[in-house]
Design a protein around this motif. Structure first.
Motif, mmCIF file in Angstrom:
data_model
loop_
_atom_site.group_PDB
_atom_site.id
_atom_site.type_symbol
_atom_site.label_atom_id
_atom_site.label_comp_id
_atom_site.label_asym_id
_atom_site.label_seq_id
_atom_site.Cartn_x
_atom_site.Cartn_y
_atom_site.Cartn_z
ATOM 1 N N SER A 109 0.729 -1.111 -0.080
ATOM 2 C CA SER A 109 0.086 -0.082 -0.172
ATOM 3 C C SER A 109 0.812 1.350 -0.065
ATOM 4 O O SER A 109 0.613 2.110 -0.801
ATOM 5 C CB SER A 109 -0.858 0.024 1.246
ATOM 6 N N GLU A 168 2.335 1.984 -3.332
ATOM 7 C CA GLU A 168 1.626 2.310 -4.337
ATOM 8 C C GLU A 168 0.920 3.649 -4.083
ATOM 9 O O GLU A 168 0.278 4.097 -4.722
ATOM 10 C CB GLU A 168 0.072 1.328 -4.354
ATOM 11 N N GLY A 169 1.571 4.346 -3.076
ATOM 12 C CA GLY A 169 1.422 5.806 -2.963
ATOM 13 C C GLY A 169 0.023 5.849 -1.921
ATOM 14 O O GLY A 169 -0.215 7.113 -1.920
ATOM 15 N N GLN A 170 -0.438 4.933 -1.404
ATOM 16 C CA GLN A 170 -1.593 5.212 -0.574
ATOM 17 C C GLN A 170 -1.097 5.838 0.921
ATOM 18 O O GLN A 170 0.087 5.525 1.472
ATOM 19 C CB GLN A 170 -2.216 3.843 -0.267
ATOM 20 N N THR A 171 -2.256 6.330 1.571
ATOM 21 C CA THR A 171 -2.064 6.860 3.056
ATOM 22 C C THR A 171 -2.500 5.821 3.718
ATOM 23 O O THR A 171 -3.436 5.267 3.462
ATOM 24 C CB THR A 171 -2.529 8.025 3.112
ATOM 25 N N VAL A 172 -1.674 5.187 4.512
ATOM 26 C CA VAL A 172 -1.957 4.255 5.355
ATOM 27 C C VAL A 172 -1.958 4.317 6.837
ATOM 28 O O VAL A 172 -1.191 4.850 7.298
ATOM 29 C CB VAL A 172 -0.793 3.109 5.308
ATOM 30 N N THR A 189 -3.061 2.104 10.193
ATOM 31 C CA THR A 189 -3.386 0.619 10.643
ATOM 32 C C THR A 189 -2.716 0.328 11.808
ATOM 33 O O THR A 189 -1.888 0.938 12.292
ATOM 34 C CB THR A 189 -2.682 -0.547 9.618
ATOM 35 N N ASP A 209 -1.452 7.361 9.742
ATOM 36 C CA ASP A 209 -1.129 8.578 8.280
ATOM 37 C C ASP A 209 -0.068 8.660 7.791
ATOM 38 O O ASP A 209 0.344 9.645 7.431
ATOM 39 C CB ASP A 209 -1.905 9.632 8.877
ATOM 40 N N ARG A 265 2.295 8.215 4.573
ATOM 41 C CA ARG A 265 2.392 8.253 2.904
ATOM 42 C C ARG A 265 3.563 8.636 2.445
ATOM 43 O O ARG A 265 4.366 9.380 3.097
ATOM 44 C CB ARG A 265 1.351 9.271 2.308
#
Length: 271
Positions: A124, A127-131, A133, A142, A144
């Motif tokens: 993730s 892929e450039g997503q803000t994560v 978890t 938050d 990225r």
């Protein structure tokens, strides 16, 4: 077509890496593979060096032990190399040797849970997503990447047992199978487990299968080909050749430079 590469084992001193990298490229081999072993050599630092020294060859890392590396930092390092050297990096992830993880104070109670959480978060991030978890092991708030790669490099997962093979099939772009230990029939069964798990998730993209083949460091091309062909016949897509001493230990001498030429001859036979 099967890709044939050669291993720079951590029994080799780091200062020999440049010569082997240049010889690998000169011989027109496609890949040089590095092993991150505690407490010998890391994977990402020498990968960066090989990529900088050469112009064409791919560099595989088999494998990065996930308990030892924070996932955000690992994502930053992989993304940086993928942007600097597009299409040439193949990072592998895995549990690591559990005793070594214990020595380093990072052994996980549930290695499979950690690997699943880590692989998911790493992809993730790349892929450039803000994560965000909060798992049992991986906790991000938050996060990225400022510079994700334009193209995410294939993420390979090292596996031997069914649960980890299933994770490789579900979350990886390929699987790294036990080097020099698995027979062709065992490799075929491992492939089946990983690919069935992949299909169960509805994933139909190509899946790489990589295994390491141990050969005497002084082996000739005919002997290397004889060792490799049974694995190709069961569907292995990448074979990495590791030269070993008489006792089966990865060789630490400069004889590996001669092995490069023999492996290059074998590569031509699988085109």
């Amino acid at each position: 077509m099967t890709t044939i590469g050669i291993v720079f084992a951590p029994t080799q001193p780091p200062e020999r890496l440049r010569a082997i990298a240049l010889a690998t490229e000169a011989a027109e081999l496609e890949e040089l593979w590095l092993w991150e072993d505690c407490f010998a050599e890391s994977g990402l630092a020498p990968a960066a060096a090989v990529l900088a020294w050469t112009d064409r060859i791919g560099v595989g890392i088999g494998l990065l032990p996930v308990p030892l590396r924070n996932v955000a930092l690992c994502a930053m390092e992989i993304a940086t190399l993928a942007r600097l050297f597009p299409g040439r990096l193949r990072p592998g992830l895995g549990h690591g040797v559990l005793d070594w993880m214990g020595q380093a104070g990072v052994r996980a109670q549930s290695p499979t849970t950690l690997l699943r959480e880590y692989s998911t978060a790493l992809r993730s991030l790349l892929e450039g997503q803000t994560v965000t978890t909060s798992g049992d092991y991986v906790r991000l708030d938050d996060v990225r990447l400022a510079y994700p790669p334009a193209s995410v490099p294939p993420l390979l997962i090292g596996a031997t047992k069914p649960k980890t093979l299933a994770i490789a099939g579900e979350l990886g772009d390929g699987v790294l199978l036990a080097g020099g230990e698995a027979t062709p029939d065992e490799v075929r069964e491992s492939m089946r487990v990983a690919i069935e798990a992949r299909r169960a998730r509805g994933i139909d993209t190509p899946f790489e299968v990589s295994t390491n083949v141990m050969v005497p460091v002084d082996a000739r091309a005919d002997d290397i080909e004889k060792a490799v062909r049974p694995y190709v016949s069961v569907g292995v897509t990448r074979v990495t050749i590791c030269g070993v001493d008489a006792d089966g230990t990865p060789d630490g001498s400069d004889r590996v430079l001669r092995l490069v030429d023999a492996v290059a001859q074998v590569r031509l036979r699988f085109e």
